[in-house]
Design an enzyme around this catalytic site. Structure first.
Site, short mmCIF file in Angstrom:
data_model
loop_
_atom_site.label_atom_id
_atom_site.label_comp_id
_atom_site.label_asym_id
_atom_site.label_seq_id
_atom_site.Cartn_x
_atom_site.Cartn_y
_atom_site.Cartn_z
CG ASP A 27 161.69 115.14 86.35
OD1 ASP A 27 160.92 114.71 85.60
OD2 ASP A 27 162.60 114.34 86.86
CB SER A 28 158.95 116.14 81.20
OG SER A 28 157.74 116.72 82.11
CG ASP A 34 158.49 115.06 88.79
OD1 ASP A 34 157.99 114.22 89.41
OD2 ASP A 34 158.41 115.11 87.28
CE LYS A 88 155.40 112.75 88.93
NZ LYS A 88 156.67 112.22 88.20
CD GLU A 118 161.51 109.61 87.90
OE1 GLU A 118 162.47 108.89 87.87
OE2 GLU A 118 161.10 110.48 87.17
CD GLU A 154 156.92 107.74 82.47
OE1 GLU A 154 157.02 108.39 83.54
OE2 GLU A 154 157.36 108.08 81.27
O1 KIV Z 1 158.22 114.59 84.30
C1 KIV Z 1 156.91 114.36 83.77
O2 KIV Z 1 156.36 115.03 83.12
C2 KIV Z 1 156.16 113.15 84.40
C3 KIV Z 1 155.14 112.54 83.79
C4 KIV Z 1 155.48 111.92 82.49
C5 KIV Z 1 154.51 111.59 84.81
O3 KIV Z 1 156.78 112.59 85.40
#
Ligand code: KIV
Length: 272
Positions: A52-53, A91, A121, A123, A190
């Site tokens: 989600d980056s 994510d 994934k 969090e 992280e």
């Molecule tokens: O969203 C992302 O890129 C991440 C990584 C930084 C692990 O969760």
């Protein structure tokens, strides 16, 4: 223990656990589009994270919170079309799994069905236990994410290193054990102290993949745009830059502008 790179045809969640057992480090990078995914996959990356980056890197938001489930599915399906070998993990975005476990499962199913990705994934630790359980029960592989969890940035207030204090470190240890017990196939850690990350990696049988968590874990992940040096304003200590693409691309674009303005481009051989 061998650290040699094996020639796996296709990476599965089982391959990653085998890699941990055999001491082979896992290499993971982000990708959000077809072209980047194709290059990253062909380079031999084990896991591609559609993070989600994308909210920061692709859309220019300050945090990861605004990106939507539909947008994540768009990015993930583009990535899936570009890969042949890597495991693709997506994510679940903020707001798509925190309210209740049924919504979490619906979101995970949409990702798997509409993008063709291989895993999701999430969090968090015990706060989202029910959601993780529900998704796993549906046969969808789950990667956990502990330590600095950017979707909670407004609770933390800063992107600084997490779990320096014993109480938070202890919660992280317990959460990691819980994720393993639930059946998560891997855990991202992280921005936590390296000694704690090493201890956690040694305490669980599933791979722990670090970002800013030192070298004692089972693999590493970076945001591709950061390691390529495209995002030059972002310089955390853990980031190794393999290229300086911000400057290289700026120079190329500037050169193109000059060539067009000066009528150097196109030349005789660049036209019909
Ligand atoms: O969203 C992302 O890129 C991440 C990584 C930084 C692990 O969760």
């Amino acid at each position: 223990m061998s650290t040699a790179k094996k020639d796996y045809k296709r990476i599965t969640v089982k391959t990653l656990v085998d890699m941990k057992e055999q001491g082979e480090k896992i290499a993971m990078l982000t990708a959000y589009d077809f072209t980047m995914a194709k290059i990253v996959d062909a380079a031999g990356i084990d896991v591609i994270l559609v993070g989600d980056s994308a909210s920061n890197v692709m859309a220019g938001h300050e945090t990861t919170l605004p990106i939507t489930l539909d947008q994540m599915i768009y990015h993930a399906s583009s990535v899936v079309r570009g890969i042949e070998r890597a495991l693709v993990v997506v994510d679940l975005p903020f707001g798509s799994y925190q309210s209740d476990s049924k919504e979490a499962l619906r979101s995970a199913i949409r990702i798997m069905k509409e993008s063709g990705a291989h895993a999701v994934k999430l969090e968090g630790g015990k706060e989202i236990k029910d959601s993780i359980k529900k998704i796993l029960n549906a046969g969808i592989p789950v990667m956990g994410h502990l330590g600095l969890t950017p979707q909670s940035i407004y609770k933390f207030g800063t992107y600084t290193v997490r779990a320096r204090e014993e109480a938070e470190a202890q919660k992280l240890r317990e959460d990691a054990l819980m994720l393993e017990k639930l059946g998560c196939f891997a855990i991202v850690l992280e921005k936590v102290p390296a000694a704690l990350a090493t201890e956690v990696a040694q305490s669980v049988s599933v791979p722990v993949i670090g970002i800013g968590a030192g070298g004692g874990v089972d693999g590493q992940v970076l945001v591709t745009h950061d390691m390529l040096g495209m995002t030059h304003e972002f310089s955390p200590r853990f980031l190794r830059r393999y290229l300086d693409l911000y400057n290289d691309m700026s120079n190329a674009f500037g050169q193109y502008v000059n060539d067009v303005k000066s009528k150097d481009f196109p030349n005789d051989s660049e036209q019909y």
